[in-house]
Design a protein around this motif. Sequence first.
Motif, PDB file in Angstrom:
ATOM      1  N   ALA A 225       0.828  -1.213   0.000  1.00 11.17           N
ATOM      2  CA  ALA A 225       0.000   0.000   0.000  1.00 11.17           C
ATOM      3  C   ALA A 225       0.859   1.258   0.000  1.00 11.17           C
ATOM      4  O   ALA A 225       0.491   2.274  -0.599  1.00 11.17           O
ATOM      5  CB  ALA A 225      -0.933  -0.018   1.201  1.00 11.17           C
ATOM      6  N   GLY A 226       2.026   1.205   0.646  1.00 10.93           N
ATOM      7  CA  GLY A 226       2.878   2.375   0.734  1.00 10.93           C
ATOM      8  C   GLY A 226       3.490   2.803  -0.586  1.00 10.93           C
ATOM      9  O   GLY A 226       3.968   3.933  -0.713  1.00 10.93           O
ATOM     10  N   GLU A 227       3.503   1.926  -1.580  1.00  7.01           N
ATOM     11  CA  GLU A 227       4.066   2.261  -2.884  1.00  7.01           C
ATOM     12  C   GLU A 227       3.077   2.986  -3.786  1.00  7.01           C
ATOM     13  O   GLU A 227       3.453   3.487  -4.837  1.00  7.01           O
ATOM     14  CB  GLU A 227       4.513   0.990  -3.615  1.00  7.01           C
ATOM     15  CG  GLU A 227       5.642   0.225  -2.953  1.00  7.01           C
ATOM     16  CD  GLU A 227       5.958  -1.031  -3.735  1.00  7.01           C
ATOM     17  OE1 GLU A 227       6.763  -0.940  -4.683  1.00  7.01           O
ATOM     18  OE2 GLU A 227       5.388  -2.093  -3.412  1.00  7.01           O
ATOM     19  N   VAL A 291      -2.841   3.814  -7.796  1.00 10.18           N
ATOM     20  CA  VAL A 291      -1.983   3.787  -8.980  1.00 10.18           C
ATOM     21  C   VAL A 291      -0.524   3.913  -8.564  1.00 10.18           C
ATOM     22  O   VAL A 291      -0.204   4.395  -7.475  1.00 10.18           O
ATOM     23  CB  VAL A 291      -2.361   4.922  -9.959  1.00 10.18           C
ATOM     24  CG1 VAL A 291      -3.825   4.816 -10.374  1.00 10.18           C
ATOM     25  CG2 VAL A 291      -2.098   6.287  -9.340  1.00 10.18           C
ATOM     26  N   THR A 292       0.368   3.498  -9.464  1.00  7.94           N
ATOM     27  CA  THR A 292       1.800   3.528  -9.170  1.00  7.94           C
ATOM     28  C   THR A 292       2.421   4.831  -9.668  1.00  7.94           C
ATOM     29  O   THR A 292       2.398   5.105 -10.872  1.00  7.94           O
ATOM     30  CB  THR A 292       2.510   2.336  -9.827  1.00  7.94           C
ATOM     31  OG1 THR A 292       2.087   2.254 -11.196  1.00  7.94           O
ATOM     32  CG2 THR A 292       2.151   1.046  -9.139  1.00  7.94           C
ATOM     33  N   PRO A 293       2.996   5.642  -8.781  1.00  8.59           N
ATOM     34  CA  PRO A 293       3.620   6.894  -9.215  1.00  8.59           C
ATOM     35  C   PRO A 293       4.806   6.682 -10.148  1.00  8.59           C
ATOM     36  O   PRO A 293       5.077   7.534 -10.999  1.00  8.59           O
ATOM     37  CB  PRO A 293       4.067   7.537  -7.891  1.00  8.59           C
ATOM     38  CG  PRO A 293       3.206   6.910  -6.843  1.00  8.59           C
ATOM     39  CD  PRO A 293       2.972   5.513  -7.309  1.00  8.59           C
ATOM     40  N   LEU A 294       5.531   5.581 -10.007  1.00  6.11           N
ATOM     41  CA  LEU A 294       6.715   5.366 -10.824  1.00  6.11           C
ATOM     42  C   LEU A 294       6.370   5.181 -12.300  1.00  6.11           C
ATOM     43  O   LEU A 294       7.259   5.236 -13.145  1.00  6.11           O
ATOM     44  CB  LEU A 294       7.501   4.155 -10.316  1.00  6.11           C
ATOM     45  CG  LEU A 294       8.159   4.328  -8.944  1.00  6.11           C
ATOM     46  CD1 LEU A 294       8.896   3.057  -8.541  1.00  6.11           C
ATOM     47  CD2 LEU A 294       9.127   5.512  -8.949  1.00  6.11           C
ATOM     48  N   ARG A 295       5.108   4.976 -12.610  1.00  9.51           N
ATOM     49  CA  ARG A 295       4.697   4.855 -14.014  1.00  9.51           C
ATOM     50  C   ARG A 295       4.524   6.224 -14.662  1.00  9.51           C
ATOM     51  O   ARG A 295       4.326   6.339 -15.865  1.00  9.51           O
ATOM     52  CB  ARG A 295       3.380   4.054 -14.100  1.00  9.51           C
ATOM     53  CG  ARG A 295       2.943   3.707 -15.501  1.00  9.51           C
ATOM     54  CD  ARG A 295       3.970   2.838 -16.221  1.00  9.51           C
ATOM     55  NE  ARG A 295       3.478   2.394 -17.521  1.00  9.51           N
ATOM     56  CZ  ARG A 295       3.642   3.065 -18.647  1.00  9.51           C
ATOM     57  NH1 ARG A 295       4.298   4.220 -18.642  1.00  9.51           N
ATOM     58  NH2 ARG A 295       3.178   2.590 -19.777  1.00  9.51           N
TER      59      ARG A 295
END
Length: 543
Positions: A225-227, A291-295
Motif C-alpha cells: 500500500a505504501g508504494e 496507482v503507481t507513481p513510478l509509471r
Amino acid sequence: MTITSPLPRRSVLRALTVAAALGGAAPASGYVSGSAAFAAEPETYTLTIRHLDRDGRVPTHYRTSVTGISGPGAGRSEQPHDASGTASVRLPGGRYLLESSLWTDRVADGTDWIVQPRLDLDRDTTVTVDARTTAPVDVTPPDGPAAFLNSGMFIEVTHGGATRMASIVKATPTLRTAHLGPEAEAGSVKQWYDSYWTTRAGGYALGRTFSGTRALTGLTHHYTAGELATLELRAVARPDAGGAGAGSGAGTGAVAGTAGIDLAPTVGPAAGPSVGASWSLPVPGTATLFVTPLRGTWDVVYTAPAAPGTRPNRYFADGIAVRAGATTTHTFDGPVVGPALTGRAGVERDGDTLTADLPLLADGDGHVPTAPSFDTAWAGLYRDGALLHARSGGLDRATFTVPPGPASYRLAATVARRAATGATTRVNASWTFRSATTAGPVPVPVSVVRFSPGLGPAGTAPAGIPLRVPVTVQGAAADGRVRALTVSMSADGGRSWTVLPVHEGAVTVPNPAAGTAVSLRAELTDTDGNTLDQTLVDAYRTG
C-alpha cells in the motif's frame, strides 16, 4: 503485435485493437547510365525460426513477427509460419526485432512471449524460440480479493536512429516472458508492464517501466500500500441537459483514460502506448483507484450519463501527477460551471483573423465537455463599438475576420440552458482588448475567473452557512497581473447583486435558504487595461 511506425499517441492506441500485418516494399533496383553494372541489390539471408513449447515440442499455436529496425530491411515486417513449428523467411541484412507468442487451447496455460530485441542478420541464421526459457509475470496488488481485469506488456527497441515496438495484451494473469539472443546496446531497450485490478470501491492500476540491454525474463512484484498513490474520481449528480441523468438526478458514468482503446472507458498511464481498464462510477458517487507513481502521470476520461437520444459528455483529465501516500481528487460534471482557460490562450490573432477556443461550460474542476448542452448560445465581436460579427453558438473554435490595423475590440458571449437543480442556467461573458495586425499567431489578452466552492456530492452547499469560495484568475491577468477585481453574488437570479470582498484569494458567500440558487459575477481589469465582465447565473444551489 509489432508497431513499426511512429504515430500520434491515440492513433497508436487504437491500432492495438487489431493485429496489423505491416509489409515492406520490395527493394528497388536501377541502371547506371554509361555503366555495364546494375545497382547492387541488398544481400539477403535466410532466417530460420524453430518454435518449441514448454515440453520441447511443436507448439499448439504460435505467432511470430520479425521487423526491420535498421539497415536495408528497415521498416519491413514479416510473420513467418509453418505447421511444423519451423518457419523460414529470406530478408535483407540488418538489425531486426523478433517477438513470438506461443499458446495452447487451454486458457489456464497462458501465453509465452519471447522477445529478441537484437537480431543482426548478416548471414543465414537459425533462431530457436523456446517456451521452456520463460518465467512468470507475477505482479499483484496489496488487496488479495482484487480481481484481475487486463494487462499489457510493451517493448521499444532503438538502433540507428530508428525505433520499433512490440506488445502483448492479456485478459488473464497468465503471462510468461523471456529474453532471446545477445544483449543490445546500453539503454536501447525500454519495456513497461501495466496491469489492472478491480475492487468493490474502485481498483488498482499498476505500472512499471524498465530500461537496459535485454527484454524481461519474467517479472515479480507484489505491491504494498505504501508504494501506491490514491486517485479519487468523483461524479456529481447534475440533472440538466447533457449532465448526469438529464433530469433523473442519478445514473452510472464511466471513467476512461486516453491510454485506452478507442471509446472503451479506461484509466491508463499518460506515457504510452499502453492499455487501460474500465470502472463504472455511480452518479453521484466516488471511485477510488490506487496507482503507481513510478509509471508517471495518468490520463482519465469521464463519460457522464446522458438522456436518451442525446450525446454523452466526455471529460478529459490528462497528465494527472500522483505521489505515493497522497490523494489526488478529480470531480467531474459538477458546479461551478463557467469559462476556463486551462492549457489554452483562449483567443489568438493571426494576421487579420481572430480565432477563439474558449469553452464557456467547463465543469467545476475545469474539465471541458466534448458535447456541451445548451438551449441557446450567441457570440458577437465588436470593433471600436460597432458590431462586426455575430454568430449562433459559443466560442469553441470560432473564427472572425477583422480589418487590418489597430482597434479596440469587445468579444461578448452568452449561453443559456434549461433551469435545473445544480446547473448553471446562463453564462454571460464580455472581454475588451486592443489588437492590431500580426505577423503570425499571437495570443489576445483575455482572462476568466474560476470559482471553486467546496460542495457536497450533489453539487450543493449547506443553506444558511457562510461559504468560503476560492477565486482563481486564468489567462492574461494571471500571476499578479490584476489591476482590479470585483466579485458579487446574487440570490435572486441576477436581479440584484451584493459585492463580496476578495481576501487572500477567496470570497465568503452568505448562503441563502435551502433550495436557493446562488449566482456569481466577476468584473476584472488587468494591468494593461483589458477587461472581463463575467456572470454565472445559478452557479450553485443550497441544500
